[in-house]
Design an enzyme around this catalytic site. Structure first.
Site, short mmCIF file in Angstrom:
data_model
loop_
_atom_site.label_atom_id
_atom_site.label_comp_id
_atom_site.label_asym_id
_atom_site.label_seq_id
_atom_site.Cartn_x
_atom_site.Cartn_y
_atom_site.Cartn_z
N THR A 67 0.71 -1.35 0.01
CA THR A 67 0.03 -0.09 -0.05
C THR A 67 0.90 1.39 0.11
OG1 THR A 67 -1.81 -1.40 1.31
CG2 THR A 67 -2.16 1.06 1.15
N ARG A 90 7.92 -2.78 2.62
CA ARG A 90 7.99 -3.11 3.88
C ARG A 90 8.56 -4.81 4.34
NH1 ARG A 90 3.22 0.80 6.58
NH2 ARG A 90 3.55 2.29 4.83
N SER A 115 6.61 3.19 8.44
CA SER A 115 5.41 3.90 9.06
C SER A 115 5.04 3.26 10.60
CB SER A 115 4.33 3.69 8.12
OG SER A 115 3.42 4.67 8.34
N HIS A 116 3.95 2.91 10.65
CA HIS A 116 3.21 2.55 11.95
C HIS A 116 4.00 1.11 12.26
CE1 HIS A 116 0.85 0.86 8.94
NE2 HIS A 116 0.38 0.15 9.49
N LYS A 161 9.90 3.75 1.19
CA LYS A 161 8.78 4.58 0.34
C LYS A 161 9.56 5.63 -0.78
CE LYS A 161 5.50 5.23 4.11
NZ LYS A 161 4.47 6.15 4.71
N ASP A 168 2.19 8.89 13.88
CA ASP A 168 2.99 7.50 13.72
C ASP A 168 4.42 7.72 13.35
OD1 ASP A 168 2.76 8.63 11.24
OD2 ASP A 168 2.33 6.43 10.40
N ASP A 219 6.26 7.57 10.79
CA ASP A 219 6.81 8.68 9.89
C ASP A 219 5.97 9.91 9.92
OD1 ASP A 219 4.64 7.28 9.06
OD2 ASP A 219 5.59 7.61 6.82
N ASP A 243 3.01 10.78 9.42
CA ASP A 243 1.89 11.18 8.33
C ASP A 243 0.54 10.72 8.94
OD1 ASP A 243 2.16 8.33 8.18
OD2 ASP A 243 2.37 8.32 5.85
N ARG A 244 0.52 10.04 10.14
CA ARG A 244 -1.07 9.76 10.73
C ARG A 244 -1.26 10.67 11.84
NH1 ARG A 244 -2.24 3.36 10.24
NH2 ARG A 244 -1.45 2.93 8.31
N THR A 258 -7.68 2.64 -1.26
CA THR A 258 -6.85 2.84 0.03
C THR A 258 -5.64 3.01 -0.48
OG1 THR A 258 -8.21 1.39 1.27
CG2 THR A 258 -5.93 1.48 2.01
N GLU A 263 -8.29 9.33 5.13
CA GLU A 263 -8.51 7.78 5.35
C GLU A 263 -8.61 7.65 6.42
OE1 GLU A 263 -6.06 5.11 2.70
OE2 GLU A 263 -4.43 6.52 3.44
N GLU A 264 -9.63 6.52 6.80
CA GLU A 264 -10.35 6.20 8.30
C GLU A 264 -8.88 5.46 8.92
OE1 GLU A 264 -9.13 2.68 8.53
OE2 GLU A 264 -8.64 2.61 6.19
N SER A 265 -7.85 5.24 8.46
CA SER A 265 -6.68 4.93 9.03
C SER A 265 -5.68 6.12 9.66
CB SER A 265 -5.70 3.92 8.36
OG SER A 265 -5.31 4.80 7.06
N LYS A 272 -0.56 12.44 3.57
CA LYS A 272 -1.07 12.89 4.63
C LYS A 272 -0.33 13.22 5.64
CE LYS A 272 -1.21 7.76 6.20
NZ LYS A 272 -0.64 6.97 5.20
N ARG A 330 -8.75 -6.76 7.78
CA ARG A 330 -9.38 -5.38 8.02
C ARG A 330 -11.03 -5.63 7.83
NH1 ARG A 330 -4.99 -2.85 9.53
NH2 ARG A 330 -3.38 -2.41 8.25
#
Ligand code: VG1
Ligand code: CO
Length: 566
Positions: A41, A45, A136-137, A149, A300, A302, A304-305, A367, A386-388, A399, A519
């Site tokens: 996504t 990773r 990321s997370h 990335k 998170d 990196d 972005d969240r 997504t 996004e919902e995440s 983001k 999910r």
């Protein structure tokens, strides 16, 4: 193990170094190419251990340099979230970049660069793109995950066409090129060179902070924080620590200590840098059970969240996007209104209702942030999310966690009410989308795929049938046609849409590294005159039970309950 077959020294005619003799360029041959370097996504990773295999990182970087347009003579942005492996990767990428004829790499002190800040630097420096070292997370450290990335010239995550081409290149790779050179010191800003390639080490925080100052009215936020409005921010020992300290404790005058876990650590202090109620439990407890703070937030790995909390109140990320859209005019950058908005398919339709009222377009994308890039570039949307726990705008092409935190503070500074009041007033105006995501992590891969494939094969027969006390109006695997370039993306998640607008979506994660993560996204709508104060798990109980029965989730995952409930 993959062995180096032979090393070949090349006369380095391209290399013009400030040093007396140019660096030696080498080609390293691979016995067999790696066949598992397909980006998910968001980037590639894998476990740190996989990345430490001989030639593994180098192979993926070579595939990037052979595929990304404009490498020869171009500028690249490079940095990461500070996790284990960051320094080694920066050294490798610099030496490979020099071998591929980059003219300039901009990297940052200690290699610390958040994903949104990288996006901004790419755009500000007209770079060909960027490489962000982050999973990321996902957890970090020698036993955790590492990631790479790749971003393009617009500052956003590489489009699928590019990541597919990188993957194809990696599968056919026979060798990679690099130069031998001393390690560039990253402790302080400075100018360096590797052969003909300039390496600028800059402060990774400054440009980003300046951008934020252009978007928001810092004076007003400062006034809010000065009054009785204590805020707390959890950087989770990840990349946002230095950014948050400069913004909150520096420019906005919040007291020292406002930023918790503010020093980036290679293993994030052993934590899971994922800002949700499970992995940021300490912060959640402070806000949901304590009385000391009016506002809390976390980002998170990196940066972005974002997770937003008020006193006794958790802001669902789908609601957060809707609230930012509905209140956008309070921020100087968005005072003239929004061109349009977008959300990923599994994100709740809360923002759709706002868009309708504002009479602006609302797009539904697959997504992953890469799908917002074209809409942002074409000026069709201003905000997206996004919902995440991801929200962002046209200021960058990623983001942006701290941006969302500042945006919320701006709204609170204007409205001078609690986070909970903002929420309830929003629902009483637009109605409430009860929403939850259930994640089942680290399931055996065959079980997860078996469940998914079985459910997919059942979808055509579901239409018109009863489900969770309603009737199924549509059931499909989501596909997307990009309104800007017409590109098609298939198989983006199983949707069961019900006649009353509620729905269940089932996806397999594209960012996990252990087994598979399932999910399940659940959503139902309560109009503004309905019962707006239920516990989402209660409001969604029919849907939760319905999908468990239909997809045999407990039975096939062997799990009594989800790993994470949001
Ligand atoms: C997850 C999220 C998705 C997000 C992606 C990258 O992907 O669901 O919304 O864009 O992570 O975010 P998946 O495939 O695991 O559901 V980040 O902050 O990890 O770069
Ligand atoms: Co992230």
């Amino acid at each position: 193990m993959r062995l180096i077959r032979f090393d070949e020294e090349l006369p380095s005619s391209l290399m013009t170094s400030s040093a007396q003799t140019g660096p030696t360029q080498r080609q390293v041959h691979l016995n067999t190419p790696f066949n598992d370097q397909k980006p998910g996504t968001s980037g590639l990773r894998k476990s740190s251990k996989q990345f430490e295999q001989t030639n593994y990182l180098e192979s993926f970087i070579e595939a990037i340099f052979q595929t990304l347009p404009g490498v020869e003579g171009g500028t690249l942005i490079l940095g990461g979230d500070g996790r284990y492996g960051n320094h080694r990767a920066i050294d490798v990428i610099l030496r490979m970049g020099a071998a591929h004829g980059l003219s300039r790499v901009i990297t940052t002190t200690n290699g610390i660069l958040s994903t949104p800040a990288a996006s901004h630097l790419i755009r500000a420096n007209k770079a060909i793109g960027g490489i962000i070292l982050s999973a990321s997370h996902n957890q970090g450290g020698p036993d955790g995950d590492f990631g790479v990335k790749v971003n393009g010239a617009n500052g956003g995550p590489a489009a699928e066409s590019l990541t597919n081409a990188i993957y194809a290149c990696s599968q056919a790779l026979e060798k990679y090129s690099l130069v031998d050179a001393d390690v560039i010191p990253l402790e302080t800003p400075g100018h360096h060179a590797i052969g003909g390639m300039t390496v600028d080490v800059i402060d990774g925080v400054e440009d980003y902070v300046e951008l934020m100052q252009k978007l928001f009215d810092f004076g007003r936020i400062k006034d809010l924080i000065k009054t009785d409005f204590p805020v707390v921010f959890d950087a989770m020992h990840a990349v946002t620590g230095p950014y948050a300290k400069r913004l909150l404790e520096g420019l906005l005058g919040a007291p020292t200590g406002t930023v918790r876990n503010g020093v980036p650590l290679e293993d994030f202090g052993g934590g899971h840098p994922d800002p949700n109620l499970t992995y940021a439990a300490e912060l959640a407890d402070l806000l949901l059970n304590g009385k000391a703070y009016s506002f809390g937030a976390a980002c998170d790995g990196d940066g972005d969240r974002n997770m937003i909390l008020g006193r006794g109140c958790f802001v669902n990320p789908s609601d957060s996007l809707a609230i930012l859209a509905a209140n956008a005019n309070v921020a100087p950058a968005y005072a003239d209104g929004l061109a349009g908005v977008a959300r990923s398919m599994p994100t709740s339709a809360a923002v759709d209702v706002v868009a309708k009222q504002l009479n602006i377009d609302c797009f539904e994308t697959p997504t992953g942030w890469k799908f917002f890039g074209n809409l942002l570039d074409a000026g069709r949307i201003t905000l997206c999310g996004e919902e995440s726990f991801g929200t962002g705008s046209n200021h960058v092409r990623e983001k942006d966690g701290l941006w969302a935190v500042l945006f919320w503070l701006q709204i609170l500074a204007e409205r001078r009410c609690s986070v909970a009041d903002v929420m309830t007033q929003h629902w009483s105006r637009f109605g409430r989308h009860y929403y939850s995501r259930h994640d089942y992590e680290a399931i055996a891969s065959e079980n997860a795929h078996g469940l998914y494939n079985r459910l997919e094969s059942m979808l055509p027969r579901l239409i018109g049938q009863p489900f969770a006390g309603r009737q199924v109006s549509q059931a499909d695997n989501f596909s997307y046609s990009d309104p800007v370039d017409g590109s098609e993306t298939q198989s983006q998640g199983l949707r069961i849409l019900l006649e009353d607008g509620s729905r269940v979506v089932v996806r397999l994660s594209g960012t996990g590294t252990k087994g598979a993560t399932l999910r399940v996204y659940l959503e139902c709508y309560e109009p503004s005159h309905g019962n707006l104060n239920q516990d989402p798990q209660h409001a969604l109980a029919d849907l939760i039970n319905g999908i468990d029965a239909l997809a045999e989730i407990q039975k096939r995952t062997g799990m009594q309950r989800p790993t994470v409930i949001t």
